[in-house]
Design a protein around this motif. Sequence first.
Motif, short mmCIF file in Angstrom:
data_model
loop_
_atom_site.label_atom_id
_atom_site.label_comp_id
_atom_site.label_asym_id
_atom_site.label_seq_id
_atom_site.Cartn_x
_atom_site.Cartn_y
_atom_site.Cartn_z
N ALA A 92 0.82 -1.22 0.00
CA ALA A 92 0.00 0.00 0.00
C ALA A 92 0.85 1.26 0.00
CB ALA A 92 -0.99 0.01 1.17
N LEU A 93 1.98 1.23 -0.72
CA LEU A 93 2.78 2.46 -0.88
C LEU A 93 2.08 3.36 -1.87
CD1 LEU A 93 6.32 0.84 -1.13
CD2 LEU A 93 5.34 2.04 0.82
N PHE A 94 2.34 4.66 -1.79
CA PHE A 94 1.69 5.60 -2.69
C PHE A 94 2.46 5.68 -4.00
CE2 PHE A 94 0.46 6.71 1.55
CZ PHE A 94 -0.92 6.69 1.42
N ASP A 95 1.82 5.22 -5.05
CA ASP A 95 2.48 5.13 -6.36
C ASP A 95 2.98 6.47 -6.87
OD1 ASP A 95 2.01 2.47 -6.46
OD2 ASP A 95 0.15 2.64 -7.61
N LEU A 97 4.05 9.02 -5.10
CA LEU A 97 5.06 9.67 -4.27
C LEU A 97 6.38 8.90 -4.38
CD1 LEU A 97 3.09 10.40 -0.96
CD2 LEU A 97 3.37 11.86 -2.96
N LEU A 105 5.82 10.53 4.79
CA LEU A 105 4.41 10.98 4.79
C LEU A 105 3.75 11.03 6.17
CD1 LEU A 105 2.10 11.89 2.83
CD2 LEU A 105 1.30 9.55 2.99
#
Lengths: 250, 267
Positions: A92-95, A97, A105
Amino acid sequence: MREPLIQFKNVFKRFGDNHVLNGTDLSIYKGEITTIIGKSGGGKSVLLKHIIGLLEQDSGTILFEGRPVSDMKKAERKALKRKCSYMFQGTALFDSLTIYENIALPLKETTSLSDSEINRRVRDKMDQLDLHGIDDKYPSQLSGGMKKRVALARALVTDPEIILFDEPTTGLDPIRKKAVHEMISDYQQKFGFTGVVVSHDIPDIFHISQRVAMLNDGRILFEGNPVQLAQASDPDVKEFIQGLYINDGN
Amino acid sequence: MLRLSILISPITALGRGATFIVQEMGRIAMFFLRSFALIFSRPFQINKTTQQIYFIGAKSVFVICLTGAFTGMVLGLQGYYTLVKFGSTGFLGAAVALSLIRELGPVLTAIMVTGRAGSAMAAEVGIMRISEEIDALETMDINPLRFLVSPKLAAALISMPLLTALFDVVGILGGYLTGSLLLGISPGVYFMRIETSVIMDDVTGGFIKSVVFAVVIVTICCFQGYFTHTRAEGFGAKGVSLSTTSAVVISCVLILITDYVLTSFLL
Ligand SMILES: Nc1ncnc2c1ncn2[C@@H]1O[C@H](COP(=O)(O)OP(=O)(O)O)[C@@H](O)[C@H]1O
Ligand SMILES: [Mg+2]
């Protein structure tokens, strides 16, 4: 009898006709690492999501320090959430960023720390997890194992009191697996956080956990320390462990 | 017993459908109100809003100019051949400007922005939902509406009126191109008619419309993406594609409906 930090009492949860939790009873104690084992698709992730409040049970009670979470006020729940951190199975990393921004974050959005202090803490975690020279890369440019470690760094960066790890080592090579286990265990000894780990790494994971709980058909089939598990006479438990050992090969 | 249920079931289905629609509208309204209120929560998310203005606004400039020019040009042609029957081609400027400023500018801009930015918003938010990024925000105690939706809403509220104004101006120039340069109406008459016929109320009306459309686009598109996981028909990539499609369709339909409602109030 010491009081559990988090306790599930007869918790039920279903999605449509899919009964995932069928009267789950589970105790998690402060300062210990509790490992949850069980079949894939057996509801381990669903169980973890109940702890942090991403999912709500259909019936039953979840207690935190002896108090039902469902009775807590919004502010109390918020405070509880701040103490916890969750490492997702799928990272669930932010694609959109970069890796650095991903790890920074939670500090950036929920604390008033200065940029240099945030930088120091993020660097600290990245060094410990052997994440070098990928600051400006994006998650999609990394290998699966690398992403797992970034997700771990993001979960640890706020120095939480309770950390929920959903399969932190699945898909890592044996050396990295060992490193992640050591890291969890070192951290735990240093900071004394309470950990809940979902893992298939039997028997390695037992070396770092004080308690093991086995989830089967929505119930906890066994709860106790790793030694008790090895000595368990219940045929179901035995069969299950045997099965997991065999599955470990694939 | 069986016969009774045959009689009743269409009625229950109707009732269920109606309550579902009312509930859904309530949820959409709450979604908007919370996202809107969170625009003003401190610290302001200036960087993110600026990025969104660039994405929704600046990057739409080319397509808005293009569609605006051709809309104005076709209005010039059609208007000329209609007005020439009544011998009043001198009113072409007024006809082009009024239809653009009151109606076509806001509506077509909104539809272009839906296609360009709205679909992208729905897909982006939908992917964040299925890859558990929105859940991750929640576990970090970061409000997903504030983090994801508020900057988009603020940016659209700023960009849409500007894009609409651009569309109007380029459209009027397009009408001048066909009406004056091609068909020979005197440019002086064309622009003079615009000046004498357009009043401030027309401009204000168009402005109000563009603001309302901005709300419709961002709310509907983000809402569809945000609740991708609750769709019965599809999970994963399928769910995102369904969300994106329905986001665009519902936005466009709602834009036309609200346009009618607003026009009937504004006139
Ligand atoms: N949000 C959800 N909606 C519907 N079904 C779900 C949802 N989350 C999990 N499930 C179902 O619950 C079951 C348990 O899933 P999970 O907890 O992910 O298993 P695992 O033990 O492998 O982590 C699966 O059958 C899954 O399909
Ligand atoms: Mg899982």
